[in-house]
Design a protein around this motif. Structure first.
Motif, mmCIF file in Angstrom:
data_model
loop_
_atom_site.group_PDB
_atom_site.id
_atom_site.type_symbol
_atom_site.label_atom_id
_atom_site.label_comp_id
_atom_site.label_asym_id
_atom_site.label_seq_id
_atom_site.Cartn_x
_atom_site.Cartn_y
_atom_site.Cartn_z
ATOM 1 N N VAL A 1 17.009 126.850 14.051
ATOM 2 C CA VAL A 1 16.603 126.764 12.644
ATOM 3 C C VAL A 1 15.442 125.784 12.453
ATOM 4 C CG1 VAL A 1 17.362 126.085 10.334
ATOM 5 C CG2 VAL A 1 18.871 127.439 11.803
ATOM 6 N N PHE A 2 15.510 124.617 13.082
ATOM 7 C CA PHE A 2 14.495 123.576 12.863
ATOM 8 C C PHE A 2 13.078 124.031 13.207
ATOM 9 C CE2 PHE A 2 18.062 120.281 13.525
ATOM 10 C CZ PHE A 2 18.388 120.343 12.183
ATOM 11 N N PRO A 3 12.840 124.639 14.386
ATOM 12 C CA PRO A 3 11.466 125.088 14.657
ATOM 13 C C PRO A 3 11.001 126.205 13.739
ATOM 14 C CG PRO A 3 12.967 125.830 16.381
ATOM 15 C CD PRO A 3 13.726 124.864 15.535
ATOM 16 N N ILE A 4 11.927 127.059 13.314
ATOM 17 C CA ILE A 4 11.571 128.142 12.386
ATOM 18 C C ILE A 4 11.069 127.558 11.069
ATOM 19 C CG2 ILE A 4 12.519 130.004 10.977
ATOM 20 C CD1 ILE A 4 14.364 130.686 13.320
ATOM 21 N N VAL A 5 11.840 126.622 10.513
ATOM 22 C CA VAL A 5 11.461 126.004 9.236
ATOM 23 C C VAL A 5 10.173 125.203 9.398
ATOM 24 C CG1 VAL A 5 12.184 124.372 7.453
ATOM 25 C CG2 VAL A 5 13.855 125.938 8.459
ATOM 26 N N SER A 6 10.043 124.498 10.517
ATOM 27 C CA SER A 6 8.844 123.695 10.748
ATOM 28 C C SER A 6 7.588 124.564 10.771
ATOM 29 C CB SER A 6 8.984 122.934 12.071
ATOM 30 O OG SER A 6 7.813 122.197 12.349
ATOM 31 N N LEU A 7 7.637 125.674 11.494
ATOM 32 C CA LEU A 7 6.466 126.545 11.607
ATOM 33 C C LEU A 7 6.105 127.170 10.262
ATOM 34 C CD1 LEU A 7 4.332 127.867 13.375
ATOM 35 C CD2 LEU A 7 5.999 129.657 13.936
ATOM 36 N N ILE A 8 7.096 127.627 9.529
ATOM 37 C CA ILE A 8 6.820 128.245 8.222
ATOM 38 C C ILE A 8 6.235 127.227 7.256
ATOM 39 C CG2 ILE A 8 7.884 129.327 6.206
ATOM 40 C CD1 ILE A 8 9.847 130.689 8.063
ATOM 41 N N MET A 9 6.779 126.009 7.238
ATOM 42 C CA MET A 9 6.273 124.988 6.310
ATOM 43 C C MET A 9 4.877 124.528 6.705
ATOM 44 S SD MET A 9 9.592 122.704 5.270
ATOM 45 C CE MET A 9 8.669 121.943 3.942
ATOM 46 N N LEU A 10 4.584 124.486 8.001
ATOM 47 C CA LEU A 10 3.218 124.165 8.418
ATOM 48 C C LEU A 10 2.257 125.242 7.941
ATOM 49 C CD1 LEU A 10 1.288 122.364 10.031
ATOM 50 C CD2 LEU A 10 1.838 123.724 12.055
ATOM 51 N N ALA A 11 2.658 126.499 8.050
ATOM 52 C CA ALA A 11 1.810 127.593 7.564
ATOM 53 C C ALA A 11 1.635 127.519 6.053
ATOM 54 C CB ALA A 11 2.422 128.938 7.969
ATOM 55 N N LEU A 12 2.686 127.105 5.349
ATOM 56 C CA LEU A 12 2.598 126.980 3.885
ATOM 57 C C LEU A 12 1.637 125.871 3.462
ATOM 58 C CD1 LEU A 12 6.332 127.449 2.807
ATOM 59 C CD2 LEU A 12 4.458 129.091 2.633
ATOM 60 N N CYS A 13 1.321 124.937 4.362
ATOM 61 C CA CYS A 13 0.334 123.895 4.051
ATOM 62 C C CYS A 13 -1.068 124.475 3.965
ATOM 63 C CB CYS A 13 0.356 122.800 5.125
ATOM 64 S SG CYS A 13 1.851 121.820 5.161
ATOM 65 N N TYR A 14 -1.345 125.521 4.761
ATOM 66 C CA TYR A 14 -2.693 126.067 4.851
ATOM 67 C C TYR A 14 -2.859 127.389 4.111
ATOM 68 C CZ TYR A 14 -3.303 122.394 8.233
ATOM 69 O OH TYR A 14 -3.376 121.149 8.808
ATOM 70 N N LEU A 15 -1.760 128.006 3.735
ATOM 71 C CA LEU A 15 -1.845 129.254 2.980
ATOM 72 C C LEU A 15 -2.531 129.080 1.623
ATOM 73 C CD1 LEU A 15 -1.266 132.232 2.712
ATOM 74 C CD2 LEU A 15 1.072 131.665 1.982
ATOM 75 N N PRO A 16 -2.224 128.047 0.820
ATOM 76 C CA PRO A 16 -2.883 127.934 -0.487
ATOM 77 C C PRO A 16 -4.394 127.728 -0.383
ATOM 78 C CG PRO A 16 -1.611 125.952 -0.014
ATOM 79 C CD PRO A 16 -1.228 126.972 1.009
ATOM 80 N N GLY A 17 -4.864 127.011 0.655
ATOM 81 C CA GLY A 17 -6.302 126.842 0.833
ATOM 82 C C GLY A 17 -6.998 128.162 1.110
ATOM 83 N N LEU B 1 10.877 136.450 12.368
ATOM 84 C CA LEU B 1 10.604 136.259 10.937
ATOM 85 C C LEU B 1 9.699 135.050 10.705
ATOM 86 C CD1 LEU B 1 14.141 136.912 9.381
ATOM 87 C CD2 LEU B 1 12.214 138.494 9.568
ATOM 88 N N SER B 2 9.866 134.019 11.539
ATOM 89 C CA SER B 2 9.055 132.808 11.361
ATOM 90 C C SER B 2 7.585 133.049 11.673
ATOM 91 C CB SER B 2 9.584 131.683 12.265
ATOM 92 O OG SER B 2 9.295 131.941 13.627
ATOM 93 N N LEU B 3 7.261 134.134 12.389
ATOM 94 C CA LEU B 3 5.878 134.415 12.759
ATOM 95 C C LEU B 3 5.091 135.121 11.664
ATOM 96 C CD1 LEU B 3 6.455 135.580 16.441
ATOM 97 C CD2 LEU B 3 5.247 133.517 15.723
ATOM 98 N N VAL B 4 5.761 135.605 10.645
ATOM 99 C CA VAL B 4 5.086 136.410 9.621
ATOM 100 C C VAL B 4 4.049 135.583 8.865
ATOM 101 C CG1 VAL B 4 5.393 137.746 7.518
ATOM 102 C CG2 VAL B 4 7.051 137.969 9.380
ATOM 103 N N VAL B 5 4.494 134.474 8.250
ATOM 104 C CA VAL B 5 3.590 133.675 7.418
ATOM 105 C C VAL B 5 2.457 133.057 8.230
ATOM 106 C CG1 VAL B 5 3.430 131.736 5.808
ATOM 107 C CG2 VAL B 5 5.434 133.227 5.762
ATOM 108 N N PRO B 6 2.739 132.376 9.361
ATOM 109 C CA PRO B 6 1.623 131.811 10.124
ATOM 110 C C PRO B 6 0.653 132.860 10.654
ATOM 111 C CG PRO B 6 3.693 131.573 11.333
ATOM 112 C CD PRO B 6 4.038 131.994 9.960
#
Length: 472
Positions: free
Chosen positions: A252-268, A428-433
């Motif tokens: 769970v931890f790496p999945i959440v970490s990767l998605i949240m990192l991607a969410l940092c750059y998605l709005p830009g 699933l964690s690979l979708v957003v990044p």
């Protein structure tokens, strides 16, 4: 009555000790001998002021800083033109009896409430209503007693104040400045409620990132729980619930970490495409996008925290009982059956690449977290900060995404991977990044990048169209 504070000349001990005064000291008064009153009085004494305490029990109020006097409230009110009120709102009543002694004086209200909206009006406004002949200034309430006692050496430098009388605010500002603090004037006393609510806020900038982190963690925990533990029990009749503590957490931890990192750059990325669509940078982004962009720092730090947990959980894998048991069981089985395994170069390359990319990604992850700290970011130029947070940030996202792809390798081709026809969590964690990296690649195309750069330098499509119309 003059509300000006007399200039004081002093020599400060380099370690913050007692000052030696070389000219007349301006006497100041502190109502209250609690933690806040004692800390404030001690700091004022170190700054070079004479301090007189007002107490309901002058002879039994407990220890006060050396060099200060303790009197009754009425006597202390006569001793100074600036009075720091370090008592709680429910005890303001005694000051009504001192209205004549406090008339024309500056009252610095430093109080806070235990919770928001406890009273219909701000404490400072209530005090001004009780003593209309005095000049109430709200200040110092955003600093703790500990911070005031340690002074600017602890980096607690900002003092917010507000009040209706300019001269009264000036007098308080001079005192705060001589204490080595930076004064920020927030206007009239109507701002007192805002200042009193400020210390009661609990991580206001972290609210949305924490909600996202909790939601993602809860969703993927139950998703992985159903796919691994429940599926094994229902379909295979195995009880592997013990894996919840380490194995499931480390998924769970790496999945959440990767998605949240991607969410940092998605709005830009979304903001850049929105500017391309509008053809200008002078239109405001939607409120939700603004809010999202303002919390990217908190999203990134939470993502780093989950990455740290993933690293720590990974390090304990070799010493787990389950892993050691399965290893020895496998070795003994091979010995009994007299079997040997041929070394697979492909697997070696994949696993080494998987670990290497993960280590590099985590190292850049740490760099991003370190440069986001105020003490570090303030020492960087805007170009340096932008290079680390933007360019190296996207490299970090690429490495962490590649790390996950190498982990999955060819598992997506195996039917056993899709338990109950559901994809594994790492897929699933690979979708957003993957979406973020794909959109970023589009923005890096010369034709697109050139247009975005022109828009961000002030070019507008409307003006360009008007110029073409005039030319034709």
């Amino acid at each position: 009555m003059s509300k000006e504070v007399k200039p004081v000349s002093m020599s400060m001990h380099p370690l913050g000790g007692r000052t030696e005064v070389t000219s007349d000291q301006e006497p100041l008064c502190v109502f209250g001998t609690g933690d806040m009153g004692r800390s404030l009085g001690q700091r004022l004494l170190q700054t070079g002021y004479k301090v007189t305490y007002g107490s309901r029990r002058p002879h039994g109020c407990g220890p006060v800083p050396q060099g200060a006097q303790v009197m009754s409230y009425a006597d202390a009110a006569h001793s100074a033109n600036v009075v720091f009120v370090c008592v709680h709102r429910e005890h303001y009543g005694f000051m009504e009896k001192l209205a004549s002694q406090l008339k024309g004086k500056v009252l610095v209200d430093v109080s806070n409430n235990p919770e928001q909206n406890l009273y219909p009006e701000a404490n400072a406004a209530y005090l001004q209503k009780l003593l209309p002949g005095s000049h109430v200034v709200k200040a110092f309430n955003t600093l703790s007693a500990w911070a005031i006692q340690n002074g600017p050496a602890d980096a607690c430098r900002q003092v917010y104040l507000c009040g209706n009388d300019a001269e009264a605010k000036q007098a308080v500002s001079e005192v705060a400045t001589k204490m080595g603090l930076t004064v920020l004037d927030r206007g009239s006393l109507s701002s007192a409620q805002e200042l009193e609510d400020f210390p009661l806020q609990l991580f206001p900038e972290w609210k949305l990132p924490l909600q996202i982190a909790v939601a993602l963690t809860a969703f993927f925990f139950f998703y992985v729980l159903i796919r691994d533990v429940v599926y094994a029990y229902v379909v295979q009749g195995k009880d592997i619930s013990f894996r919840i503590m380490v194995s499931l957490a480390n998924k769970v931890f790496p999945i959440v970490s990767l998605i949240m990192l991607a969410l940092c750059y998605l709005p830009g990325v979304m903001a850049a495409f929105l500017q391309l669509y509008r053809g200008t940078k002078y239109k405001r982004f939607p409120n939700w996008l603004d809010r999202w962009m303002l919390c990217r720092k908190q999203l990134g730090l939470l993502a780093l925290a989950f990455a740290f947990l993933h690293v720590l959980y990974t390090l304990v894998i070799p010493i787990r009982y389950y892993v050691r048991f399965k290893t020895w069981e496998y070795v003994i089985t091979q010995i009994k059956e007299n079997q040997t395994i041929k070394f697979d170069t492909t697997v070696a390359w994949r696993t080494d690449s998987y670990y290497s990319v993960g280590i590099l990604g985590f190292a850049l992850y740490l760099l991003l977290g370190i440069t986001s700290l105020p003490s570090v970011s303030n020492a960087l130029s805007w170009r340096e900060f932008s290079f680390v947070q933007s360019k190296l940030g996207h490299v970090t996202l690429f490495l962490c995404t590649l790390h996950t792809y190498l982990y999955g390798w060819d598992r997506f081709l195996r039917a056993s991977t899709y338990k109950w026809y559901t994809p594994p969590g790492f897929m699933l964690s690979l979708v957003v990044p993957s979406v973020v990296l794909g959109l970023k690649l589009l923005l890096l195309l010369p034709c697109v990048d050139r247009r975005v750069t022109r828009i961000r330098r002030g070019w507008e499509r409307k003006e360009h169209d008007e110029e073409k119309t005039l030319l034709t």
